[in-house]
Design an enzyme around this catalytic site. Sequence first.
Site, PDB file in Angstrom:
ATOM      1  N   LYS A   1     -13.139  -0.376   6.381  1.00 52.94           N
ATOM      2  CA  LYS A   1     -13.764  -1.243   5.384  1.00 52.94           C
ATOM      3  C   LYS A   1     -14.789  -2.193   5.992  1.00 52.94           C
ATOM      4  CE  LYS A   1      -9.982  -0.459   4.309  1.00 52.94           C
ATOM      5  NZ  LYS A   1      -9.090   0.707   4.385  1.00 52.94           N
TER       6      LYS A   1
ATOM      7  N   TRP B   1       0.873  -1.184   0.000  1.00 55.34           N
ATOM      8  CA  TRP B   1       0.000   0.000   0.000  1.00 55.34           C
ATOM      9  C   TRP B   1       0.908   1.231   0.000  1.00 55.34           C
ATOM     10  CZ3 TRP B   1      -1.746   2.815   4.839  1.00 55.34           C
ATOM     11  CH2 TRP B   1      -2.708   3.787   4.539  1.00 55.34           C
TER      12      TRP B   1
ATOM     13  N   ASP C   1      -0.422  -5.146   9.561  1.00 54.11           N
ATOM     14  CA  ASP C   1      -1.401  -4.143   9.175  1.00 54.11           C
ATOM     15  C   ASP C   1      -2.677  -4.915   8.842  1.00 54.11           C
ATOM     16  OD1 ASP C   1      -2.971  -2.210   8.075  1.00 54.11           O
ATOM     17  OD2 ASP C   1      -1.513  -1.516   6.592  1.00 54.11           O
TER      18      ASP C   1
HETATM   19  N1  PLA Z   1      -3.561  -0.325   5.460  1.00 56.85           N
HETATM   20  C1  PLA Z   1      -3.883  -0.805   4.254  1.00 56.85           C
HETATM   21  C2  PLA Z   1      -3.199  -2.004   3.753  1.00 56.85           C
HETATM   22  C3  PLA Z   1      -4.856  -0.133   3.490  1.00 56.85           C
HETATM   23  O1  PLA Z   1      -5.148  -0.617   2.292  1.00 56.85           O
HETATM   24  C4  PLA Z   1      -5.466   1.013   3.990  1.00 56.85           C
HETATM   25  C5  PLA Z   1      -6.480   1.769   3.181  1.00 56.85           C
HETATM   26  C6  PLA Z   1      -5.108   1.445   5.276  1.00 56.85           C
HETATM   27  C7  PLA Z   1      -4.151   0.748   5.978  1.00 56.85           C
HETATM   28  C8  PLA Z   1      -5.673   2.652   5.938  1.00 56.85           C
HETATM   29  O2  PLA Z   1      -6.997   2.841   5.947  1.00 56.85           O
HETATM   30  P1  PLA Z   1      -7.682   3.745   7.053  1.00 56.85           P
HETATM   31  O3  PLA Z   1      -6.690   4.757   7.498  1.00 56.85           O
HETATM   32  O4  PLA Z   1      -8.864   4.328   6.404  1.00 56.85           O
HETATM   33  O5  PLA Z   1      -8.034   2.810   8.145  1.00 56.85           O
HETATM   34  N2  PLA Z   1      -6.337   1.727   1.790  1.00 56.85           N
HETATM   35  C9  PLA Z   1      -7.335   2.312   0.894  1.00 56.85           C
HETATM   36  C10 PLA Z   1      -7.576   3.772   1.147  1.00 56.85           C
HETATM   37  C11 PLA Z   1      -8.654   1.585   1.043  1.00 56.85           C
HETATM   38  C12 PLA Z   1      -6.360   4.652   1.225  1.00 56.85           C
HETATM   39  O6  PLA Z   1      -5.446   4.551   0.397  1.00 56.85           O
HETATM   40  O7  PLA Z   1      -6.343   5.451   2.168  1.00 56.85           O
HETATM   41  C13 PLA Z   1      -6.829   2.060  -0.534  1.00 56.85           C
HETATM   42  O8  PLA Z   1      -7.540   2.405  -1.482  1.00 56.85           O
HETATM   43  O9  PLA Z   1      -5.748   1.479  -0.710  1.00 56.85           O
END
Ligand code: PLA
Length: 464
Positions: free
Chosen positions: A309, A192, A273
Site C-alpha cells: 500500500k 483481516w 502486522d
Molecule cells: N495485513 C493486513 C492487515 C492487510 O490488510 C493486508 C492486505 C495484508 C496484511 C497483506 O497484504 P500484502 O500481502 O499485499 O502485503 N489487505 C488487503 C488485500 C489490502 C488483501 O486482502 O490481500 C485488503 O483488501 O484487506
Amino acid sequence: MASTMLSLASATPSASLSMQESHKEKVKLWSSGLSFNKEKINPFSNTKSFGRISMVAAVNVSRFEGITMAPPDPILGVSEAFKADNDERKLNLGVGAYRTEELHPYVLNVVKKAENLMLERGENKEYLPIEGLAAFNKVTAELLFGADSPIIQQQRVATVQGLSGTGSLRLAAALIERYLPGAKVLISSPTWGNHKNIFNDARVPWSEYRYYDPKTVGLDFEGMIADIKAAPEGSFVLLHGCAHNPTGIDPTPEQWEKIADVIQEKNHIPFFDVAYQGFASGSLDADAASVRLFAARGLELLVAQSYSKNLGLYAERIGAINVVCSSSDTAARVKSQLKRIARPMYSNPPIHGARIVANVVGDPALFNEWKAEMELMAGRIKNVRQKLYDSLSAKDKSGKDWSFILKQIGMFSFTGLSKAQSDNMTNKWHVYMTKDGRISLAGLSLAKCEYLADAIVDSFHNVS
Ligand code: PLA
C-alpha cells in the site's frame, strides 16, 4: 479414489453412425477417460473405420474427483465479481487498493524513478540469498524501528525479506508452529480475514480477543484487555500496527501503553502486522509509534511489514518479517531458522520490489519525494472520507449519527452494514464491497461520494 482399469478388446463402433455422431461418440469416449492406443485411433480424426482396437478404460475420470469447489475469496473474489459487471455506475470498494480521483491504479513517481535508475545501472537477475536483499533488509528494519533504535545498533533484530505482508506473516506462523508448538495466537475480533487462513494453514491455534464494539462503533477496550489477560501465559498477541483492518479503529497512545502493560505482565509476545505504515496518518514515524513503544520496553516481538500500500507495490510482493530478540546471538539463530523455513517453500524472494524499496528509502531525495506522495495519497483518502460523511449527513433525514466515519483511520470504513445490506449495495447499486460491511475509501472518488451515500442510505434504511 482408486481407479479401476479395465481392458476392452474388439470395441467396434457402429459403422452406420453418421460422421457427426461418430465424432460426438469419440469425444464422449475421450472425455469419459477412455484411453486409446493412439496408433490405432485418434478420436478427433474423421476416420470412419475403427477396425479392431484395444483400449483401456479408467472408470473414475480423475484422481481429483473428490475435490469440491472452493468458495471465492471474501476480498479478492469481490474484484472478480466487479470485473464481470457491465454497469457503468459500478464501484469497486472491495480490495484495499489505492486509486486516483479518476479511479485509475496509481504507480508512484518515486517507484518509476527508482525503476529507471535500476534499468540504467543494468542490474542483473541473479538469485537473492534466502533472507533477501541485504540493502532492503537494512532499510526496512530502520524504517520500522527508527534508524537510531538500540535494537538495530545491538543487532537484536532478525529481518528476512518476505513475499509481502502475507508471506511474512506466514513465515512467522511457521516459526511459531515449529519452535513454540502449542502457543496460541490471539487475534482481534474482527480482523483481516486472511489472518485466520494463515494460522490455520500453519497449524497454529488461535482465538479471538474482543476489539470492535458495535454499540459505540468504537474500540471495546475493556473487553480487549480482559481477553488478553485471560489468555494462557506466553501467547502471541496479533496487533495491527496502525489503521486496523477492517474497523479503522486504533487504540489511543494511552491505550497502547495499557495494552503493553498487560502483555508484559502475562509474558505474552506482541506480534504486529504493519501493512499500512505511512498510509494511516501520512507519516511513517507516527504510524510506527505503536511498534516503537513496545520495542522501547525491551520486549521480544514480531513485526510483519508490507510495501503493497504505502509504495503501491501490490504485485511485487515485497515485505519483511522482523523478529526482535533479547540478544544478537538469539537473533542470528532465529534468522537462520527463518531461512530454513523459506528455502523449501519458495527458495528465495523476488528482487525487483526489494530493489525499489532499497533505492527509494536509501536515497534522501527519493525518500522525501516518497513521503510527499504518501501524504498526498493519505490526504485524498481523508478528503473522500469527509465528503462521504457530508453527503450521508445531508441525505439521511433519520438523524443517524455518521460521525464514526470521520473517526476511523486508514483506507477503510467499517460502515456497520449487515450482510444483507451489503448484498443490496452490490445487487442494486453495483457497489462492490466485502460482506462484513467494509468499504475501501481508497477506491472512492470525490465525484462518486453522493452516489455512494444514496446507496448506503437506501441499504441501511430499506433492507433489514
Ligand atoms: N495485513 C493486513 C492487515 C492487510 O490488510 C493486508 C492486505 C495484508 C496484511 C497483506 O497484504 P500484502 O500481502 O499485499 O502485503 N489487505 C488487503 C488485500 C489490502 C488483501 O486482502 O490481500 C485488503 O483488501 O484487506
